[in-house]
Scaffold this active site. Structure first.
Site, short mmCIF file in Angstrom:
data_model
loop_
_atom_site.label_atom_id
_atom_site.label_comp_id
_atom_site.label_asym_id
_atom_site.label_seq_id
_atom_site.Cartn_x
_atom_site.Cartn_y
_atom_site.Cartn_z
N HIS A 99 9.48 -45.38 -13.08
CA HIS A 99 9.14 -46.32 -13.85
C HIS A 99 10.36 -47.53 -13.57
O HIS A 99 10.78 -48.87 -14.20
CB HIS A 99 9.38 -46.82 -15.45
CG HIS A 99 7.84 -45.87 -15.81
ND1 HIS A 99 6.38 -46.18 -15.36
CD2 HIS A 99 7.70 -44.66 -16.52
CE1 HIS A 99 5.60 -45.46 -15.44
NE2 HIS A 99 6.30 -44.77 -16.58
N ASP A 136 2.19 -37.42 -11.79
CA ASP A 136 2.45 -38.01 -14.17
C ASP A 136 0.88 -38.50 -14.62
O ASP A 136 0.76 -39.11 -13.72
CB ASP A 136 3.32 -38.92 -13.90
CG ASP A 136 4.22 -39.12 -14.88
OD1 ASP A 136 4.88 -38.79 -15.83
OD2 ASP A 136 4.07 -40.23 -16.48
ZN ZN Z 1 4.22 -39.96 -17.61
#
Ligand code: ZN
Length: 249
Positions: A99, A136
């Site tokens: 991220h 993920d």
């Molecule tokens: Zn995650």
């Protein structure tokens, strides 16, 4: 197969779930008997390959985080170098990275570890094309941002769903790749049935890793590595990582 690890990844550098006490230890308990190697911290110039100076300065403003974030990026670099040498590697690192965009970050991430490692190999002329597979639960918006407009690096977040959707999407994506010099995996384990996603069994991680291994052997002389991203239920995280490694090695 090498496990890239440094004891400082056990440090609790913030109050988020990726930094929770005992999280890394829960993984290590399942990895007894494997061969460990210790990374060096990444240099500031390494993280600047994919991040703006203002973002690097922002992270630097949190000295404890900065130190371990450089070490996490260094862990990904170490894994990528082992993979380039022809041996698979898994980096048990934190903080996670997917991220982290060029100029910002969120979601417990600071520097984009996998992006730093891929870009470093690329600028050094050691690879041409790379594939980044993200397993993920969450979309790696940072990785996608960093490599937007870079046709040499293909980022793919595997479709959300149960085992059938997950594994068939992974196979379909890899089947579409014609050229690749190395495959990197953003290995988060938060899709597990007993983690936030509630989607996958432990064994599904082994099957995913086997698919990626098969692809790498067919397309890029077996050059493959994985770096830890998410995964928050300490009761199942270690076994998921172990299953992945067994399929990947
Ligand atoms: Zn995650």
């Amino acid at each position: 197969m090498k496990i890239v690890f440094h004891k400082d990844y056990c440090r609790v550098y913030s109050s988020d779930p990726a930094a929770a006490p005992g999280r890394i230890e829960a993984i290590l308990r399942e990895l007894a008997g494997l061969e460990f190697v210790e990374p060096e911290p990444a240099g500031e110039g390494d993280v600047q390959l994919v991040h703006t100076q203002s973002h690097v300065s922002y992270v630097k403003g949190m000295p404890q985080v900065y130190e371990v974030a450089l070490l996490a990026a260094g862990g990904a670099i170490k894994a990528s170098e082992i993979a380039l040498g022809g041996e698979p590697a898994f980096a048990v690192i934190r903080p996670p990275g997917h991220h982290a965009s060029r100029d910002s970050c969120w979601g417990f991430c600071y520097f984009n570890n996998v992006a730093v490692s891929v870009e470093k190999l690329r600028v050094e002329g050691r690879i041409g094309k790379a594939v980044i597979v993200d397993i993920d639960l969450h979309y790696g918006d940072g990785t996608a941002d960093i490599f937007a407009g870079v046709p040499e690096v293909i980022y793919h977040h595997v479709a959300l769903g149960g085992a059938e959707t997950f594994l068939s999407d992974l196979e379909e994506f890899l089947g579409s790749i014609r050229e690749c010099d190395i495959v990197a995996v953003s290995a988060g384990f938060d899709r597990h049935r007993e983690d936030w996603g509630g989607m996958l069994e432990t064994e599904d991680y082994r099957r995913a890793a086997e698919i990626i291994k098969g692809f790498s052997e067919e397309r890029c002389a077996g050059r493959r590595y994985a770096v830890l991203e998410g995964g928050y239920n300490h009761a199942v995280l270690g076994r998921s990582v172990r299953a992945f490694i067994e399929g990947f090695r």
